[in-house]
Write a protein that holds these residues in place. Structure first.
Motif, mmCIF file in Angstrom:
data_model
loop_
_atom_site.group_PDB
_atom_site.id
_atom_site.type_symbol
_atom_site.label_atom_id
_atom_site.label_comp_id
_atom_site.label_asym_id
_atom_site.label_seq_id
_atom_site.Cartn_x
_atom_site.Cartn_y
_atom_site.Cartn_z
ATOM 1 N N VAL A 165 0.816 -1.215 0.000
ATOM 2 C CA VAL A 165 0.000 0.000 0.000
ATOM 3 C C VAL A 165 0.852 1.269 0.000
ATOM 4 O O VAL A 165 1.793 1.416 0.791
ATOM 5 C CB VAL A 165 -0.940 0.011 1.227
ATOM 6 C CG1 VAL A 165 -1.816 1.270 1.208
ATOM 7 C CG2 VAL A 165 -1.821 -1.230 1.254
ATOM 8 N N LEU A 166 0.468 2.186 -0.904
ATOM 9 C CA LEU A 166 1.074 3.517 -0.977
ATOM 10 C C LEU A 166 0.257 4.493 -0.132
ATOM 11 O O LEU A 166 -0.969 4.544 -0.263
ATOM 12 C CB LEU A 166 1.049 3.987 -2.445
ATOM 13 C CG LEU A 166 1.329 5.463 -2.732
ATOM 14 C CD1 LEU A 166 2.811 5.789 -2.551
ATOM 15 C CD2 LEU A 166 0.894 5.830 -4.154
ATOM 16 N N GLY B 251 1.052 1.340 8.554
ATOM 17 C CA GLY B 251 1.224 0.115 7.774
ATOM 18 C C GLY B 251 1.654 0.366 6.336
ATOM 19 O O GLY B 251 1.834 -0.586 5.570
ATOM 20 N N ALA B 252 1.812 1.633 5.937
ATOM 21 C CA ALA B 252 2.153 1.916 4.536
ATOM 22 C C ALA B 252 3.482 1.260 4.148
ATOM 23 O O ALA B 252 4.402 1.158 4.958
ATOM 24 C CB ALA B 252 2.225 3.418 4.304
ATOM 25 N N ASP B 253 3.542 0.845 2.868
ATOM 26 C CA ASP B 253 4.743 0.173 2.342
ATOM 27 C C ASP B 253 5.510 1.074 1.385
ATOM 28 O O ASP B 253 6.622 0.753 0.987
ATOM 29 C CB ASP B 253 4.299 -1.093 1.593
ATOM 30 C CG ASP B 253 3.407 -1.957 2.470
ATOM 31 O OD1 ASP B 253 3.930 -2.535 3.423
ATOM 32 O OD2 ASP B 253 2.177 -1.993 2.234
ATOM 33 N N MET C 97 10.859 1.130 3.339
ATOM 34 C CA MET C 97 9.740 1.379 2.415
ATOM 35 C C MET C 97 10.268 1.829 1.055
ATOM 36 O O MET C 97 11.395 2.298 0.939
ATOM 37 C CB MET C 97 8.845 2.496 2.978
ATOM 38 C CG MET C 97 8.290 2.204 4.342
ATOM 39 S SD MET C 97 7.693 3.730 5.131
ATOM 40 C CE MET C 97 6.130 3.912 4.320
ATOM 41 N N ASP C 98 9.419 1.725 0.045
ATOM 42 C CA ASP C 98 9.744 2.265 -1.274
ATOM 43 C C ASP C 98 9.216 3.690 -1.393
ATOM 44 O O ASP C 98 8.371 4.120 -0.593
ATOM 45 C CB ASP C 98 9.117 1.393 -2.374
ATOM 46 C CG ASP C 98 9.781 0.029 -2.460
ATOM 47 O OD1 ASP C 98 11.022 -0.027 -2.346
ATOM 48 O OD2 ASP C 98 9.059 -0.976 -2.627
ATOM 49 N N ALA C 99 9.705 4.396 -2.425
ATOM 50 C CA ALA C 99 9.203 5.747 -2.695
ATOM 51 C C ALA C 99 8.880 5.850 -4.174
ATOM 52 O O ALA C 99 9.673 5.434 -5.028
ATOM 53 C CB ALA C 99 10.233 6.800 -2.305
ATOM 54 N N LEU C 100 7.702 6.378 -4.466
ATOM 55 C CA LEU C 100 7.309 6.668 -5.849
ATOM 56 C C LEU C 100 7.549 8.163 -6.062
ATOM 57 O O LEU C 100 6.977 8.999 -5.352
ATOM 58 C CB LEU C 100 5.820 6.325 -6.045
ATOM 59 C CG LEU C 100 5.181 6.737 -7.374
ATOM 60 C CD1 LEU C 100 5.866 6.083 -8.564
ATOM 61 C CD2 LEU C 100 3.682 6.367 -7.365
#
Ligand SMILES: O=C(O)c1ccccc1NCC(=O)[C@H](O)[C@H](O)COP(=O)(O)O
Length: 270
Positions: A118-119, A137-139, A165-168
């Motif tokens: 989830v973003l 809980g954000a990923d 976490m990842d970043a867009l």
């Protein structure tokens, strides 16, 4: 001069951040983040899906500044289940309240209903919000180059990285893309919507995609309605899509998601 929508959003976000910090310290929010459920692989899931078909980030979006109320019958948990059953790869959940009628709890509710990464879709300026995102809980987080400086973008990206976490990284023009390339994140989102004028055109991806380095994963965002739109964008190298409004307007969200993903353009084919 009148403030742009992004300037207005930034002004109330900075107030919100100050109020949140007064209520819960950085140390407290970090402690909450450490007890959050493990991070789910956002970028990796998109990459995998895009090799077999399309990667879809399906957005849970009740309203927007450009369209007003989009969906009246709005239950984040049911929508998350429908998106997952319909074949979405990841979720995007709007947590901003004043402009999108979103809420932090929507992210928690949606994520608990499925296995999708989830973003947190919001306007981030401060590493505090990244820790807060993780505590929910954000990923993955969103970094909007139009609304942050290079230094802020790097600071947010580093915070995301430290939380696993990842970043867009979202861009809308060539100058923002050049700034995004200085960051480490592999995911570059081209937003077809100008966030100040709301003008939305797939020409933005058509014109900008060529400049996206080959080692980055292109995510085409906004203004996508039909399988033909996706196939059109795939010709320009986009195999991952962030879609909100068009799916949110469907009565049967699960079927609409399935239909949208049914016949992906074969990678490398025409
Ligand atoms: O959607 C808006 O009106 C908007 C206005 C100002 C800042 C951001 C805005 N939207 C965020 C997004 O970019 C979209 O939610 C996302 O890309 C999905 O777009 P769509 O499929 O067109 O709903």
């Amino acid at each position: 001069m009148t403030a742009t929508i992004l300037e207005k959003i930034k002004a109330y976000k900075l107030d919100e951040i100050a109020a949140a910090k007064a209520e819960k310290s950085q140390a407290e929010v970090e402690a909450a983040a450490r007890t959050a459920p493990p991070v789910r692989p956002f970028a990796q899931s998109l990459h995998k899906a895009s090799r077999e078909g399309y990667g879809l980030i399906a957005e849970i979006k009740k309203a927007s500044p450009s369209k007003g109320l989009i969906r009246e019958d709005f239950e984040p948990a049911a929508l998350a289940r429908a998106y997952a059953a319909g074949g979405a790869t990841c979720l995007s959940v709007l947590t901003d309240t004043p402009s999108f009628q979103g809420a932090k709890e929507f992210l928690v509710e949606a994520r608990a209903e499925c296995d999708l990464p989830v973003l947190r879709k919001d306007f981030l300026y401060d590493p505090y919000q990244v820790a807060e995102a993780r505590s929910l809980g954000a990923d993955c987080i969103l970094i909007i180059m139009a609304s942050v400086s290079d230094a802020q973008a790097a600071e947010l990206e580093q915070a995301a990285d430290e939380w696993g976490m990842d970043a867009l990284i979202e861009v809308h023009d060539a100058e923002e893309l050049a700034r995004a390339e200085k960051l480490n994140s592999r995911m570059i989102g081209i937003n077809n919507r100008n966030l100040n004028t709301f003008e939305t055109s797939l020409d933005v991806t058509r014109q900008l995609s060529e400049a996206v380095p080959h080692d980055r994963m292109l995510v085409c965002e906004s203004g996508l309605y039909t399988p033909a739109d996706l196939a059109d964008m795939a010709v320009y190298g986009a195999r991952c899509f962030l879609i909100g409004e068009s799916l949110m307007r469907q009565q049967d969200v699960e079927q609409a998601t399935r239909d949208l993903l049914a016949n992906p353009l074969v990678p490398g084919g025409m």
